[in-house]
Enzyme design. Sequence first.
Site, short mmCIF file in Angstrom:
data_model
loop_
_atom_site.label_atom_id
_atom_site.label_comp_id
_atom_site.label_asym_id
_atom_site.label_seq_id
_atom_site.Cartn_x
_atom_site.Cartn_y
_atom_site.Cartn_z
N HIS A 139 0.84 -1.19 0.00
CA HIS A 139 0.00 0.00 0.00
C HIS A 139 0.88 1.25 0.00
O HIS A 139 2.08 1.18 0.28
CB HIS A 139 -0.91 0.02 1.24
CG HIS A 139 -1.83 -1.16 1.34
ND1 HIS A 139 -2.91 -1.33 0.51
CD2 HIS A 139 -1.82 -2.24 2.16
CE1 HIS A 139 -3.54 -2.46 0.82
NE2 HIS A 139 -2.89 -3.03 1.82
N ASP B 170 -1.46 8.72 -1.58
CA ASP B 170 -1.35 9.90 -2.43
C ASP B 170 -2.28 10.95 -1.83
O ASP B 170 -3.51 10.76 -1.81
CB ASP B 170 -1.78 9.52 -3.86
CG ASP B 170 -2.04 10.72 -4.76
OD1 ASP B 170 -1.88 11.88 -4.32
OD2 ASP B 170 -2.44 10.49 -5.92
N HIS C 14 -3.92 14.44 -2.25
CA HIS C 14 -4.17 15.47 -3.26
C HIS C 14 -3.81 16.86 -2.74
O HIS C 14 -3.64 17.79 -3.53
CB HIS C 14 -5.63 15.45 -3.70
CG HIS C 14 -5.97 14.28 -4.57
ND1 HIS C 14 -7.12 14.24 -5.34
CD2 HIS C 14 -5.33 13.11 -4.81
CE1 HIS C 14 -7.17 13.09 -6.01
NE2 HIS C 14 -6.09 12.39 -5.69
N CYS D 191 -4.95 5.37 -1.63
CA CYS D 191 -3.87 4.46 -1.96
C CYS D 191 -3.71 4.43 -3.48
O CYS D 191 -4.70 4.50 -4.22
CB CYS D 191 -4.20 3.06 -1.43
SG CYS D 191 -2.83 1.90 -1.54
N HIS E 286 -7.64 -0.63 -5.35
CA HIS E 286 -7.56 -0.25 -3.93
C HIS E 286 -8.57 0.84 -3.59
O HIS E 286 -9.22 0.79 -2.55
CB HIS E 286 -6.13 0.20 -3.58
CG HIS E 286 -5.17 -0.93 -3.44
ND1 HIS E 286 -4.34 -1.09 -2.34
CD2 HIS E 286 -4.91 -1.98 -4.26
CE1 HIS E 286 -3.61 -2.19 -2.50
NE2 HIS E 286 -3.93 -2.74 -3.66
N MET F 8 -10.06 2.33 -0.03
CA MET F 8 -8.81 2.89 0.49
C MET F 8 -8.68 4.36 0.11
O MET F 8 -7.83 4.74 -0.72
CB MET F 8 -7.62 2.09 0.00
CG MET F 8 -6.51 2.08 1.01
SD MET F 8 -5.46 0.65 0.86
CE MET F 8 -4.39 0.97 2.26
N HIS G 176 -27.36 16.40 -1.94
CA HIS G 176 -28.52 17.23 -1.65
C HIS G 176 -29.02 16.84 -0.26
O HIS G 176 -29.09 15.65 0.07
CB HIS G 176 -29.62 16.97 -2.69
CG HIS G 176 -30.92 17.63 -2.35
ND1 HIS G 176 -31.11 18.99 -2.46
CD2 HIS G 176 -32.09 17.11 -1.91
CE1 HIS G 176 -32.35 19.28 -2.10
NE2 HIS G 176 -32.97 18.17 -1.75
N GLU H 57 -29.12 24.29 -3.55
CA GLU H 57 -30.05 23.17 -3.38
C GLU H 57 -29.30 21.83 -3.53
O GLU H 57 -29.55 20.88 -2.80
CB GLU H 57 -31.19 23.23 -4.40
CG GLU H 57 -30.75 23.17 -5.84
CD GLU H 57 -31.93 23.09 -6.82
OE1 GLU H 57 -31.92 23.87 -7.79
OE2 GLU H 57 -32.83 22.27 -6.61
N HIS I 16 -28.03 13.09 -5.26
CA HIS I 16 -29.28 13.35 -5.98
C HIS I 16 -29.23 12.83 -7.42
O HIS I 16 -30.00 13.29 -8.28
CB HIS I 16 -29.67 14.83 -5.94
CG HIS I 16 -31.17 15.04 -5.91
ND1 HIS I 16 -31.96 14.90 -7.02
CD2 HIS I 16 -32.00 15.32 -4.90
CE1 HIS I 16 -33.22 15.14 -6.70
NE2 HIS I 16 -33.28 15.38 -5.41
CU LIG Z 1 -3.70 0.09 -0.81
#
Ligand SMILES: [Cu+2]
Length: 406
Positions: free
Chosen positions: A159, A162, A164, A200, A210, A215, A320, A343, A370
Site C-alpha cells: 500500500h 497519495d 491530493h 492508496c 484499492h 482505500m 442534496h 439546493e 441526488h
Molecule cells: Cu492500498
Amino acid sequence: MTKFVNPGLMPTNRRNILRGGALAGAAAFAAAMPAKANTTPRRMPVPTLRAPAPHVVQVQAEAIAAATPADLSGLERVRQVLVDPPFAPIHEQVAAGAPKIVEIEMITEERLMVVDEDTGASIWALTFNGSVPGPLIIVHQDDYVELTLRNPVESMMEHNIDFHAATGALGGGGLTHIYPGEETVLRWKATKAGCFTYHCAPGGAMIPYHVCHGMNGAIMVLPRDGLKDGAGNPLRYDSIAYMGEQDYYLPKDANGDFIQYATAGEDYADSLDAMRTLTPTHSVFNGAVGALTGETALRFDVGETVLMVHNSCNMDSRPHLIGGHGEYVWETSFDVAPLTSMETWFVRGGSAVAAMYTFEQPGVYAYVNHNLIIAALLGATAHFVVDGPWDNTLMEQVVAPRAIET
Ligand SMILES: [Cu+2]
C-alpha cells in the site's frame, strides 16, 4: 476463482517483488506473474498504466538526495489522534500561533466488511485505519503533516498514500510504498486550503482496485484564521459530519449471487472485470448500505451548524440535503468565496467538498446523492435526525391528507 495477482495468496513483500525483476508497484508485479497464475483466460488485457520507468525514479531519487535538509527545528510538534468516521478529530477552527508539525498515524488494514446485510454482499476492504472512508485529518494552511504509515505483517498487499493536498512525488505516493511488515514516515506542507481526498495508489490497475475497495479518505486544510463568507465575515460550525461516498463493484456468480472470497486480493481478476463495466453494484456512505441511517443516523439540534465534509474519490456526486440546503458550499478551495443557498452541489470524483448548514426545523433529513437511482437503489443515503421546536412560519401542514369532497 482466478487468482491472478496473488497466486497461492502469498503476502506481497519486497523480496518477492524483486525476485520477479519488477519495479515496486503492483501492476508490475501482476505483469511479472501471470504465466503461472492466470489459469482462466482473461477477457481484457492488463491496463497499460504502469509504474514510472527506472530512469524517472532515479532522477527523482537523485534530486531528493541533493536537496537541502529542511530545518523545522523551531516548529512545535502536536499529535492528532484520528477517529472513525463520521466523526472529526479534536481541532481548533482558528489556528493558535505559528504553523506546527502535526503528527498522525495510519495503519493499512485489510478487513472483511459487510456491504449490505440484506443481500450478504461483502468485500475484503482495503482501508486506512480500518474504516471506509479513512479517517478525516484536519490541519491549518502552512502546517506540516507528518504521517507514520504502517502495513501490518498480516497484510496480503503493498500500500501507499497519495495526498491530493500535497505537492510532489505523486502526492507522496512515490515515497510511501510499503509492503507487509513495513512502515514509513512522510512529511509534507499543507500549502493549499480546502478539503482534499487522499487514497492508496500502488500503481496500474491496483490504483482503482484499492480505491474501489475503500482505500481513500479526506483531509481538511483550514485557513489559519478559519472559514469566511464572501464578505470576509467569520463562519463557524458546531459539528462536522464526515461522509465518504464509496462505489463498489462486487463480483457475482452465475446465479447472480455476490461471491464470497476467503482473503484480501482473491477477488482481483473478478473485480477488474466488474469495474470495467463502470457500473457499481453499490455506492454507499461510510462503507455499507445504511451505515448512517437508523440507530447510527447522525443527530443534531435545531440551531446547530454542521459542516458536511463529503469525500468522493472515484465517482462524481451531487449531494442534496432533503429538507435543507447548502447554506455555504466550498466546492473547490477555501481560498474562494463559498457558494450560497445551494439546493444541490457537486463533488468532482477525486475530491472532497465542505458544505455548511444551520438546522431550522426538527425531523429527519436525508443526505443523498441526488442521482436518486444511486441514492435509493445503490445505497448513497444518510439520515440526519434533528431535535428541537417546529417553526410553523417555515412550514405548516394546513390540511392533513383527507378524502376529496365530492
Ligand atoms: Cu492500498
